[in-house]
Design a protein around this motif. Sequence first.
Motif, short mmCIF file in Angstrom:
data_model
loop_
_atom_site.label_atom_id
_atom_site.label_comp_id
_atom_site.label_asym_id
_atom_site.label_seq_id
_atom_site.Cartn_x
_atom_site.Cartn_y
_atom_site.Cartn_z
N GLY A 149 0.80 -1.23 0.00
CA GLY A 149 0.00 0.00 0.00
C GLY A 149 0.82 1.27 0.00
N GLU A 182 2.94 4.03 -1.73
CA GLU A 182 3.15 4.42 -3.12
C GLU A 182 3.85 5.76 -3.29
OE1 GLU A 182 -0.62 3.46 -4.83
OE2 GLU A 182 -1.72 4.79 -3.53
N VAL A 193 -1.44 11.44 7.15
CA VAL A 193 -1.64 11.43 5.71
C VAL A 193 -1.25 12.79 5.11
CG1 VAL A 193 -3.44 11.34 3.93
CG2 VAL A 193 -3.37 9.62 5.76
N ARG A 220 1.54 13.42 2.20
CA ARG A 220 1.25 14.10 0.94
C ARG A 220 2.23 15.24 0.68
NH1 ARG A 220 -5.41 14.21 0.92
NH2 ARG A 220 -5.60 11.94 1.13
N ASN A 278 5.08 13.81 -0.97
CA ASN A 278 4.78 13.51 -2.38
C ASN A 278 4.87 14.77 -3.23
OD1 ASN A 278 4.26 10.94 -1.45
ND2 ASN A 278 2.04 11.10 -1.61
N VAL A 279 4.46 15.87 -2.66
CA VAL A 279 4.52 17.14 -3.41
C VAL A 279 5.98 17.52 -3.67
CG1 VAL A 279 4.03 19.62 -3.26
CG2 VAL A 279 2.26 17.95 -2.66
N ALA A 314 -3.40 17.76 -3.61
CA ALA A 314 -1.96 17.70 -3.86
C ALA A 314 -1.31 16.57 -3.07
CB ALA A 314 -1.32 19.03 -3.50
N GLY A 315 -0.61 15.71 -3.77
CA GLY A 315 0.13 14.64 -3.11
C GLY A 315 -0.73 13.43 -2.76
N GLN A 316 -2.02 13.52 -3.06
CA GLN A 316 -2.94 12.42 -2.76
C GLN A 316 -2.89 11.43 -3.90
OE1 GLN A 316 -5.69 9.93 -3.15
NE2 GLN A 316 -6.81 11.66 -4.00
N GLU A 317 -2.61 10.14 -3.60
CA GLU A 317 -2.57 9.21 -4.72
C GLU A 317 -3.28 7.89 -4.46
OE1 GLU A 317 1.48 9.56 -5.93
OE2 GLU A 317 2.30 8.90 -4.03
N SER A 318 -4.14 7.88 -3.46
CA SER A 318 -4.91 6.66 -3.22
C SER A 318 -5.99 6.48 -4.27
CB SER A 318 -5.54 6.71 -1.83
OG SER A 318 -4.54 6.62 -0.85
N MET A 368 -10.88 7.36 1.57
CA MET A 368 -9.76 7.97 0.83
C MET A 368 -9.98 9.47 0.61
SD MET A 368 -9.01 5.02 -1.96
CE MET A 368 -7.95 3.62 -1.57
N CYS A 423 -9.26 11.10 4.18
CA CYS A 423 -8.35 10.49 5.16
C CYS A 423 -7.23 11.43 5.63
CB CYS A 423 -7.80 9.15 4.68
SG CYS A 423 -6.69 9.27 3.28
N ASP A 424 -7.08 12.58 5.01
CA ASP A 424 -6.16 13.56 5.60
C ASP A 424 -6.88 14.34 6.71
OD1 ASP A 424 -7.81 15.20 4.09
OD2 ASP A 424 -6.20 16.46 3.34
N ASN A 448 -3.73 4.65 5.96
CA ASN A 448 -3.93 4.97 4.54
C ASN A 448 -3.48 3.81 3.67
OD1 ASN A 448 -4.34 6.25 2.09
ND2 ASN A 448 -2.85 7.86 2.42
N ARG A 449 -2.35 3.22 4.01
CA ARG A 449 -1.86 2.09 3.21
C ARG A 449 -2.82 0.92 3.24
NH1 ARG A 449 4.65 2.26 4.54
NH2 ARG A 449 4.92 4.39 3.78
N ASN A 487 -5.25 1.45 0.66
CA ASN A 487 -4.68 1.15 -0.66
C ASN A 487 -4.65 -0.36 -0.94
OD1 ASN A 487 -4.25 3.89 -0.79
ND2 ASN A 487 -2.04 3.78 -0.44
N ARG A 505 -8.06 -1.33 -1.96
CA ARG A 505 -8.24 -0.86 -3.35
C ARG A 505 -7.57 -1.83 -4.33
NH1 ARG A 505 -4.18 3.59 -4.60
NH2 ARG A 505 -2.96 1.68 -4.58
#
Lengths: 571, 571
Positions: A286, A288, A432, A436, A439-440, B285-289, B393, B396-397, B435-436, B439, B442
């Motif tokens: 999970g 990524e 979370v 993120r 990730n940015v 931004a930075g969200q990839e789920s 998702m 979740c932040d 969060n993972r 994923n 998912r």
Amino acid sequence: MSFESFLVHDKLENYEDPVKYNKDWLPLVEKYRSDLADATSEEYKIKLPKPIDTLIAEQFNPLDYLYKEKLLTKEEFAITDSSATDLAAKIAKGDLTSVEVYKAFAKRAVIAHQFTNCALELFLDEGLKRAEFLDDYYKKNGKTIGPLHGVPISLKEQMNYKNKITHGGYVSQLKHIPTEHGVTIQILENLGAVFYIRTNQPQTLMHLDSNNNLIGLSKNPFNLLLSSGGSSSGEGSVVAFGGSAIGVGSDIGGSIRGPSAFSGCHGLRPTTKRVSLHGGVSAGAGQESVGAVAGPMARSIDDIDLWMKTYINDGKPWDLDHASLPMPWREVPKPAAKDLTIGVMYDDGLVRPSPPIVRGLKDTVDKLKAAGVNIVEFKPIRTKEAYETVHKMYTCDGNYMQHKLLSESGEPLTKLTKWNLNYGDGSKAYTVAENRELNVVRDSLRHEYTEFLVNNKIDFILSPTYNNVAPKSEEVYNWSYTSLFNILDFPTLVFQTGLFQDPAIDKWTEEDLKYEFRSELEKLENSSYKPDEFIGAPIGLQLSGRRYFDEEVVAAGKTIVDILKADLFKH
Amino acid sequence: MSFESFLVHDKLENYEDPVKYNKDWLPLVEKYRSDLADATSEEYKIKLPKPIDTLIAEQFNPLDYLYKEKLLTKEEFAITDSSATDLAAKIAKGDLTSVEVYKAFAKRAVIAHQFTNCALELFLDEGLKRAEFLDDYYKKNGKTIGPLHGVPISLKEQMNYKNKITHGGYVSQLKHIPTEHGVTIQILENLGAVFYIRTNQPQTLMHLDSNNNLIGLSKNPFNLLLSSGGSSSGEGSVVAFGGSAIGVGSDIGGSIRGPSAFSGCHGLRPTTKRVSLHGGVSAGAGQESVGAVAGPMARSIDDIDLWMKTYINDGKPWDLDHASLPMPWREVPKPAAKDLTIGVMYDDGLVRPSPPIVRGLKDTVDKLKAAGVNIVEFKPIRTKEAYETVHKMYTCDGNYMQHKLLSESGEPLTKLTKWNLNYGDGSKAYTVAENRELNVVRDSLRHEYTEFLVNNKIDFILSPTYNNVAPKSEEVYNWSYTSLFNILDFPTLVFQTGLFQDPAIDKWTEEDLKYEFRSELEKLENSSYKPDEFIGAPIGLQLSGRRYFDEEVVAAGKTIVDILKADLFKH
């Protein structure tokens, strides 16, 4: 500056449980070890020239020994020093049988294991049966079962193997026996590969080295004092030694590239999602932010191409794993030297390369220039930020999953496990929103590197794989050269230069010794290079391209290796 | 069961600040509104037949009115009722000028805005200058500037537009004026498009509707009482009304598909990473789920194909955005009906479709069967788990970023903002490890759906887009039909069936009325369908394929629309 002084975030006090470990788990470990010893075929075993500890202390070169002592027959040498591409073609034409090919590699793999401790599991009888089955198939059908028919392929142990323990370096996973192959193994089997060896990897899979509580360290086939790298540690040893035609490793911070560079073979870290990781053991489920990848290691760039092409175009991983991109492997011709523009990153600004790496890079650049390649300097872009960010990504679950996998057995933590669990903010569990933000940063790095390459028409970045040649075991701390291309997700090929460390010339100069270290990490790393202790270590470098330009990277790699005359089959 | 009873997690007490909002921000909002009013060209404006509120109450159909009253000239109708594909070809041949084409669309767009409140920004003079520039270019060079030369394209406002406020529906972003175009706008400009309208979207971008504090609700071009959908709300209105040749929307839960289905056009939610999202306003931004995507909306499937093909193959988004895959748009021929196998999901097990959707689906299936399509039933797989997971998702932040963007101005929260901020666990900030876990769920869903399709040789899934036709404004709660394909990341085309709600036939039956609701959500949704209040709403359905089989989905969409004779240009 000591190793321990870096361990600031987490004392790791809630991991180990010696009582539980010794009582419940050590017996399983001992059984596992004795199964491996039993599986190391008496038929193929050689008598070591000296006790292994003596050989290690003497920086013994087992590959040299293999050739000097003619430990294989002429036919076996001819087979095991052929590329997989040639072998597959010869088997397809009927010039070689799968069994002939298999037996030669099995023998060489056993010898590799005796010297380097590369195997976690050997199953030579199964390999033989598979080779026999393939020969039968060929005889009956007059054709191969697939494009890798009869090619002996070694596998990093972490990938699920049907009905075999798959532990990924964690003692707690000794009870994990998958009921089906991971997708990549399944595809390779569908393509005709022969399996017989699963290889070593470190505890946590997060060392550029190999130590674990199962079988311990794997060693370098060019110098037994040195590490074979990691985390695809045993793949490095067995592939570079010639014990398999192609190996499969995985990489989230350098785990294909470290072992390839250190052990003396080529290896590709593909862009993410071209090769399936479905079905395997890791702490990364999970996760990524920084993608793990699987990819090939081989003694010929053609074989890396062969593996990628057949795996993707014939294997169609997207039919078995939703996460794999249906992006065919394109035929990209080997470029002419004059059509290549390569940016060279001589130093990433974090840890200065040691003398053999400086020489290897300079020699390579000189030869490429002489051949007509357009060489420009590539000044590192935000490498410190990249390194700090990727470190945080590695641990930003507060090591939740690593802790779960380790503490379940209470196994002792190895030195480099303690090191990597302290990456980033160690045991701090990020929210979370904080993840993120990482990730940015990552995306802005990718954007900046891509923009720079596009705007300056630079095709590839050439750089060290690590600030040194193969390190001594458990003395490899810095991942900055490799992990940069993980956070960028740039496909990166490690290729051999054909050069090896030479203590007579690869010395620190007077000027080097006056150098003012930019960090404690640099000091720690540079201090461990003493010319006399790295004799004959291979010098491998990295070539990186833009995301999903894997084909171009591999094609350029062929041109470069041609120019360098770094063919690994010439002995 | 009331709307409010769902709001359990977060009372949202720390968002609004009326004092700050009225003092610091309302003046900016008022300026923004008056700029829009000023920009609504007097040249093109019509006199509304009645006050807008009366038209809304009367379920007025402005599209019918446009044709009946001949609000455009014959030539203008001919242009605006042509596909972008035809227009681009005619401009390229010199049969039409960019200015002619532009003026016709600009006029129709202004009328669309008068009825539906679709535009956040109109810049008709700039559009005209651009069209003139393109005509000059054509004259001087004897060729077009690119494959979309002269094609009028509408843009969801959320995408960064050079030197123009880009707020994404957040009052706090009224001060955000990007210095360069977002990548997708830049590419479309490079290809020759003409821009003149940026369109409405809801606060937070997370409604299947349109309300915000800037200009409020957008309305349905087939029935002004109804919503145009969201979050690409204005795109739905303007594209379906014929005010732009192609529109660009974005979708993380249904935001292209809702507006397309509701407003009466076609729309594609491509697989992630084929169309760039670089440069824009969102809370993601930075969200990839669960990946957001941008994609085209149009009145012809050919135009969707044209947009994707030229955007990808000529625009090469990967040269401007590292995150875009260098995966060419493949030429996939329109399949024969008999070569298609479609699994039909009549009901997702969560919310029962209303009578017009049941009829639309049944009618479509009957026609497809008659044409030779192989139809099988697709029983929903883990849809409840998928819906709960994707909801988690979204928030979740702990709504960290939404809170930041909203509370900065203290703007009033709209009804559906309160709804979506309470998705999942609302304000609970998940850890990275949690969060993972989402994923992993998912990925197991994606694996199971992919495996099911592959093993059963089902090419596509046909399903409702929503459990109803276009809802009344601010009465759209359930995203289960659309968001399923976001969590799966399956490319999904909304196409029109050519059918419209008919109060005389689309009634609940006696049996329907005895139905035992499976959830309070279902009861809430089903209760809002009263046949007399949805007159003439378009009936659009969804066609989904496997990840990265976008081309196949679009090609099959052409076959289906042909079979249904659902050509949107016939009036």
